[in-house]
Write a protein that holds these residues in place. Structure first.
Motif, PDB file in Angstrom:
ATOM      1  N   GLU A   1       0.837  -1.217   0.000  1.00  0.00           N
ATOM      2  CA  GLU A   1       0.000   0.000   0.000  1.00  0.00           C
ATOM      3  C   GLU A   1       0.861   1.251   0.000  1.00  0.00           C
ATOM      4  O   GLU A   1       0.584   2.208  -0.722  1.00  0.00           O
ATOM      5  CB  GLU A   1      -0.914   0.000   1.228  1.00  0.00           C
ATOM      6  CG  GLU A   1      -2.030  -1.004   1.072  1.00  0.00           C
ATOM      7  CD  GLU A   1      -2.969  -1.011   2.264  1.00  0.00           C
ATOM      8  OE1 GLU A   1      -2.989  -0.019   3.024  1.00  0.00           O
ATOM      9  OE2 GLU A   1      -3.681  -2.010   2.433  1.00  0.00           O
ATOM     10  N   ARG A   2       1.920   1.205   0.809  1.00  0.00           N
ATOM     11  CA  ARG A   2       2.812   2.382   0.866  1.00  0.00           C
ATOM     12  C   ARG A   2       3.441   2.625  -0.501  1.00  0.00           C
ATOM     13  O   ARG A   2       3.433   3.737  -1.027  1.00  0.00           O
ATOM     14  CB  ARG A   2       3.932   2.139   1.892  1.00  0.00           C
ATOM     15  CG  ARG A   2       3.561   2.512   3.316  1.00  0.00           C
ATOM     16  CD  ARG A   2       4.810   2.637   4.177  1.00  0.00           C
ATOM     17  NE  ARG A   2       5.692   1.470   4.113  1.00  0.00           N
ATOM     18  CZ  ARG A   2       5.581   0.388   4.871  1.00  0.00           C
ATOM     19  NH1 ARG A   2       4.613   0.317   5.769  1.00  0.00           N
ATOM     20  NH2 ARG A   2       6.424  -0.613   4.755  1.00  0.00           N
ATOM     21  N   ALA A   3       3.984   1.532  -1.086  1.00  0.00           N
ATOM     22  CA  ALA A   3       4.685   1.674  -2.369  1.00  0.00           C
ATOM     23  C   ALA A   3       3.736   2.212  -3.439  1.00  0.00           C
ATOM     24  O   ALA A   3       4.089   3.129  -4.194  1.00  0.00           O
ATOM     25  CB  ALA A   3       5.273   0.324  -2.797  1.00  0.00           C
ATOM     26  N   ALA A   4       2.497   1.676  -3.487  1.00  0.00           N
ATOM     27  CA  ALA A   4       1.536   2.113  -4.508  1.00  0.00           C
ATOM     28  C   ALA A   4       1.243   3.606  -4.320  1.00  0.00           C
ATOM     29  O   ALA A   4       1.189   4.368  -5.294  1.00  0.00           O
ATOM     30  CB  ALA A   4       0.256   1.284  -4.414  1.00  0.00           C
ATOM     31  N   ALA A   5       1.111   4.029  -3.076  1.00  0.00           N
ATOM     32  CA  ALA A   5       0.811   5.442  -2.819  1.00  0.00           C
ATOM     33  C   ALA A   5       2.013   6.324  -3.177  1.00  0.00           C
ATOM     34  O   ALA A   5       1.854   7.344  -3.860  1.00  0.00           O
ATOM     35  CB  ALA A   5       0.432   5.625  -1.348  1.00  0.00           C
ATOM     36  N   TYR A   6       3.209   5.950  -2.752  1.00  0.00           N
ATOM     37  CA  TYR A   6       4.399   6.773  -3.047  1.00  0.00           C
ATOM     38  C   TYR A   6       4.609   6.922  -4.555  1.00  0.00           C
ATOM     39  O   TYR A   6       4.969   7.986  -5.048  1.00  0.00           O
ATOM     40  CB  TYR A   6       5.670   6.155  -2.442  1.00  0.00           C
ATOM     41  CG  TYR A   6       5.721   6.115  -0.935  1.00  0.00           C
ATOM     42  CD1 TYR A   6       5.017   7.041  -0.159  1.00  0.00           C
ATOM     43  CD2 TYR A   6       6.504   5.164  -0.277  1.00  0.00           C
ATOM     44  CE1 TYR A   6       5.076   6.993   1.232  1.00  0.00           C
ATOM     45  CE2 TYR A   6       6.573   5.114   1.106  1.00  0.00           C
ATOM     46  CZ  TYR A   6       5.851   6.022   1.861  1.00  0.00           C
ATOM     47  OH  TYR A   6       5.916   5.977   3.215  1.00  0.00           O
ATOM     48  N   MET A   7       4.388   5.830  -5.281  1.00  0.00           N
ATOM     49  CA  MET A   7       4.617   5.884  -6.735  1.00  0.00           C
ATOM     50  C   MET A   7       3.608   6.840  -7.384  1.00  0.00           C
ATOM     51  O   MET A   7       3.957   7.611  -8.277  1.00  0.00           O
ATOM     52  CB  MET A   7       4.491   4.492  -7.364  1.00  0.00           C
ATOM     53  CG  MET A   7       5.554   3.497  -6.923  1.00  0.00           C
ATOM     54  SD  MET A   7       7.224   3.958  -7.393  1.00  0.00           S
ATOM     55  CE  MET A   7       7.285   3.415  -9.076  1.00  0.00           C
ATOM     56  N   GLN A   8       2.357   6.781  -6.924  1.00  0.00           N
ATOM     57  CA  GLN A   8       1.340   7.663  -7.521  1.00  0.00           C
ATOM     58  C   GLN A   8       1.605   9.117  -7.132  1.00  0.00           C
ATOM     59  O   GLN A   8       1.453  10.019  -7.946  1.00  0.00           O
ATOM     60  CB  GLN A   8      -0.058   7.170  -7.153  1.00  0.00           C
ATOM     61  CG  GLN A   8      -0.322   5.821  -7.836  1.00  0.00           C
ATOM     62  CD  GLN A   8      -1.669   5.188  -7.500  1.00  0.00           C
ATOM     63  OE1 GLN A   8      -2.689   5.591  -8.041  1.00  0.00           O
ATOM     64  NE2 GLN A   8      -1.668   4.214  -6.621  1.00  0.00           N
TER      65      GLN A   8
END
Ligand code: B12
Length: 449
Positions: free
Chosen positions: A344-351
């Motif tokens: 979840e963190r990675a998906a948010a940071y990338m967006q």
């Protein structure tokens, strides 16, 4: 007889195949070691997609290619091998037509030696066919087979391939043998397989019109995932200096004019201070203006806001993460590399860094022994719910991996007797709940993104 060594990238024989930035990187490394030893090399790419004049040699339809080095292969429907006769799906030869290979070989001077590489274990029929064609045309030239199939299915290859020599493992180990013992020449340069910065660049100049070139910043992997063969192919984890990797990119940009690069690493982001961060900063500092693709999957636990921003600014276009599953228990069984909060963190940071959800593909394993369709469905929905794109990675059982015995027990196919049954598109180890219909439904669900 000429002094040239002929290197061949064989055909793929399969139900389906798509060129996701595929190049025979191992064979190009071999070519560069031979050259460093003063030998002349010639390269034939049976997977040439028609971007060169090979197309004009035969009556072939030009396949659709996308910008950046991916696209379709030339293909021709062929009969299924006997072991796959019961599978009601068309089977193809991917790559240049059969007669075109014969024509090229007949038009070439007899080489001193022929080196052939191999990839997926279940692609061996294309390798065998190439060997039989070269043996027909040059019966007294010795053939050396190496690569991934030759390493993972060594006994099968020795018994059935028709090659004079089958050399498993990293090719660096065999250069002395090839040059001293097979060719009877004096060796001048022996590559050190662990000192990657000393290795000459792979001989990509042999590619007639490269759309992209692959890069390796490391060999091996620090992780030990039970389904993966990485440690059987190269044990340990060796890395290059990040600046030297960027120098290699600049070299190919200048010499070949390529602006697209694909990373073949097993663990590009691992310990990011050591490789990813300095490499990305250097790409940005030099204003390289290139596009980078990561079809092999990145470790999402390493994604921080800083790394996400660097990836975006450096020009990383194709982002693929390996999540495997969203089920906690299986995540632990697969080594505990990742959990849902890291995802979840990675998906948010990338967006937040600027990527749109459709730029971010998340690999989910499908068809593992004991894996229910419900687990896969829930994983797909979870990935969807975070605004990114789920991609099914159908499980291919591999001899010698930790999961192999479990895979053999779970499969109705005789996996140990016939590598054709390692084919991931057969879902050879799927549990009873993952029927063909359910699989199609799950595939459809991934596309509803
Ligand atoms: C990059 C990669 C890909 C790329 C394509 C690479 C390519 N060349 O075309 C992409 C991302 C597209 C890909 C896709 C897949 N892959 Co993949 N991939 C790899 C990976 C990570 C690296 C391969 C590589 O190029 N290594 C770098 C070069 C330098 O090494 P090399 O080719 O082995 O060459 C060395 C030696 O083999 C030897 N050598 C090579 N040729 C020759 C020739 C001679 C004569 C000699 C002497 C020596 C020699 O010397 C070289 C230098 O040391 C490997 C894992 C790994 N660590 O190797 C998996 C791996 C090959 N892939 C695997 C799998 C499962 C897949 C997928 C099925 C995943 C999925 N579920 O979707 C798909 C299938 C693709 C398809 N159907 O079209 C499996 C193999 C499965 C099998 N049964 O064979 C591997 C082993 C990973 C794993 N899970 O364990 N893959």
């Amino acid at each position: 007889m000429s002094q040239r060594i002929l290197l061949i990238n064989p055909w793929i024989y399969d139900f389906s195949a798509y060129d996701f930035w595929m190049k025979p990187l191992g064979l190009f490394y071999m070519a560069s070691y031979l050259r460093k030893n003063g030998l002349e090399v010639q390269f034939i790419d049976c997977l040439d997609s028609g971007v060169t004049d090979i197309c004009s040699l035969g009556e072939v339809k030009r396949p659709t290619r996308k910008q950046g080095g991916q696209g379709k292969f030339i293909k021709e429907k062929i009969a299924r091998p006997e072991a796959l006769a019961g599978i009601p799906k068309p089977y193809h030869r991917y790559g240049i037509p059969h007669h075109v290979l014969s024509k090229i070989l007949k038009g070439s001077e007899k080489p001193r030696l022929i080196l052939i590489t191999s990839m997926m274990t279940y692609w061996y029929p294309g390798v065998f066919d190439v060997i039989s064609v070269v043996k027909d045309i040059f019966p007294d030239v010795q053939v050396v087979l190496g690569g991934i199939y030759a390493t993972l299915c060594y006994d099968h290859a020795r018994k059935n391939a028709g090659a004079d020599h089958v050399l498993p493992g990293p090719g660096e180990r065999h250069i002395s043998y090839i040059i001293n013992d097979i060719l009877g020449e004096k060796i001048r340069y022996v590559p050190d397989e662990h000192d990657l910065d000393q290795l000459p660049y792979p001989a990509f100049d042999l590619l007639p019109a490269p759309e992209q070139v692959p890069l390796l910043t490391s060999r091996g992997c620090p992780f030990r995932c039970p389904y993966c063969a990485s440690k059987l192919l190269s044990n340990g984890f060796d890395r290059r200096a990040p600046f030297k990797v960027v120098n290699e990119m600049a070299h190919w940009q200048k010499i070949l004019g390529v602006r697209n690069f694909s990373f073949y690493d097993d663990a590009l982001l691992s310990n990011p201070q050591e490789m990813a961060i300095p490499m990305l900063k250097e790409i940005i500092r030099r204003e390289m203006d290139c596009h980078f693709h990561c079809p092999n999957g990145l470790h999402l636990r390493e994604i921080t806001p800083e790394i996400a921003n660097l990836l975006y600014k450096a020009g990383f276009k194709t982002i693929r993460f390996g999540l495997e599953t969203t089920h906690w228990k299986r995540q632990q069984e697969l080594g505990g590399k990742v959990d849902n909060s890291a995802f979840e963190r990675a998906a948010a940071y990338m967006q937040e860094a600027g990527y749109s959800g459709k730029d971010i593909g998340v690999y989910l394993l499908c068809g593992m022994p004991d894996q229910t369709a419900q687990e896969i469905r829930e994983s797909i929905l979870y990935v969807h719910s975070r605004g990114v794109k789920p991609i099914l990675a159908e499980y291919s059982p591999i001899p010698g991996t930790q999961l192999w015995n479990e895979a053999r027990c779970a499969s109705s196919y005789p996996l140990a007797e016939e590598p054709l049954y390692h084919n991931n598109s057969l879902l050879p180890c799927a549990s009873a709940s993952l029927t063909t219909e359910t699989y199609q439904e799950l595939k459809g669900l991934t596309r509803q993104f």
